[in-house]
Design a protein around this motif. Structure first.
Motif, short mmCIF file in Angstrom:
data_model
loop_
_atom_site.label_atom_id
_atom_site.label_comp_id
_atom_site.label_asym_id
_atom_site.label_seq_id
_atom_site.Cartn_x
_atom_site.Cartn_y
_atom_site.Cartn_z
N PHE A 218 0.82 -1.20 0.00
CA PHE A 218 0.00 0.00 0.00
C PHE A 218 0.86 1.26 0.00
N ASP A 219 0.53 2.18 -0.91
CA ASP A 219 1.01 3.55 -0.76
C ASP A 219 0.28 4.12 0.46
N LEU A 220 0.75 5.22 1.01
CA LEU A 220 0.11 5.75 2.23
C LEU A 220 -0.81 6.93 1.91
N ASP A 221 -0.21 8.06 1.52
CA ASP A 221 -1.00 9.27 1.26
C ASP A 221 -1.87 9.07 0.02
N GLY A 222 -3.18 9.19 0.18
CA GLY A 222 -4.09 9.05 -0.96
C GLY A 222 -4.68 7.66 -1.09
N VAL A 223 -4.14 6.70 -0.34
CA VAL A 223 -4.66 5.33 -0.38
C VAL A 223 -5.21 4.93 0.99
N PHE B 37 -1.22 -0.82 -4.42
CA PHE B 37 -2.29 0.18 -4.47
C PHE B 37 -1.68 1.56 -4.45
N GLU B 38 -2.01 2.39 -5.46
CA GLU B 38 -1.37 3.70 -5.64
C GLU B 38 -2.36 4.76 -6.12
N ASP B 39 -2.13 6.00 -5.68
CA ASP B 39 -2.99 7.11 -6.14
C ASP B 39 -2.24 8.11 -7.02
N ALA B 40 -0.93 7.93 -7.19
CA ALA B 40 -0.14 8.90 -7.95
C ALA B 40 0.39 8.27 -9.24
#
Ligand code: B16
Ligand code: MG
Length: 216
Positions: free
Chosen positions: A7-12, A167-170
């Motif tokens: 997991f990515d942290l910020d945004g996920v 899992f990523e948001d960027a």
């Protein structure tokens, strides 16, 4: 076969971008440069140094190295004041459920974040004990889209990259996972994260098993 999740942290898992924004904005005001919410969007997944360099560039200023160091330190102190006040209520919708589903499926879990504050953030929101490995800006030197952060996570979980889902948001994070030969799930705007293997608007919009693992 999928054996691990990164997991990515910020945004996920949490939305710390809003606190980064407040702290960077405070710095920008002191330096007399403009810094907009749209510009903040472009700092998602970017390291602390990468972020200040972009803000100086947008503001058309240059600073000597000791001042850059000073402002990174001050910005982080301001940022940590916001993080200090975080609680489990700030876990993004669906994130805790997906972590729980991963556990119930017997999958190993790692963090793969650019942040140097990841341990403190996970402690504040009460998720630290869920992670088998923490890989963040304190551990790796290359920034996303370099795959180092995710490859290190896979290694610590004792898995091959092909056995992991990220899992990523960027955009840079999605590219990092692809560069590392991993399956990547983009969280957020599908038109922006089009290089991902799967796309969902939020962590609350899918089941790990039936919507992702069974479709790989
Ligand atoms: P820190 P992620 C990233 O987190 C943030 O998206 C980015 O805005 C921030 O500059 C970076 O962490 C470094 O954070 O100042 O706490 O070391 O999305 O990679 O989890
Ligand atoms: Mg992120």
């Amino acid at each position: 076969m999928i054996r691990g999740i990164i997991f990515d942290l910020d945004g996920v898992i949490v939305d710390t971008a809003k606190y980064h924004y407040l702290a960077w904005q405070r710095m920008a005001q002191k330096l007399g440069v403009k810094f907009t919410e749209e510009e903040n969007e472009q700092l998602k997944g970017v390291s602390r140094r990468g972020s200040i360099e972009k803000i100086m560039n947008w503001g058309g200023i240059t600073l000597p190295e000791h001042e850059i160091e000073h402002w990174m330190k001050v910005k982080n102190e301001w940022y940590l004041e916001y993080v200090e006040a975080m609680s489990p209520s700030e876990i993004l919708p669906g994130a805790a459920e997906i972590i729980a589903e991963a556990k119930s499926l017997g999958l190993k879990i790692s963090l793969g974040s650019a942040s140097k504050n990841s341990q403190f953030i996970l402690e504040r929101v009460g998720l630290i004990q869920e992670f088998d490995a923490l890989v963040d800006g304190n551990v790796v030197s290359a920034s996303k889209p370099d795959p180092e952060v995710f490859l290190t996570g896979a290694k610590l979980l004792q898995l091959d990259p092909e056995e992991c889902i990220v899992f990523e948001d960027a955009v840079a994070g999605v590219q990092a996972a692809k560069n590392g030969n991993m399956t990547v799930v983009g969280i957020g705007d599908e038109t922006v994260l089009q290089e991902a293997d799967f796309n969902f608007q939020s962590m609350a919009d899918f089941s790990l098993k039936s919507d992702i693992i069974e479709k790989i």
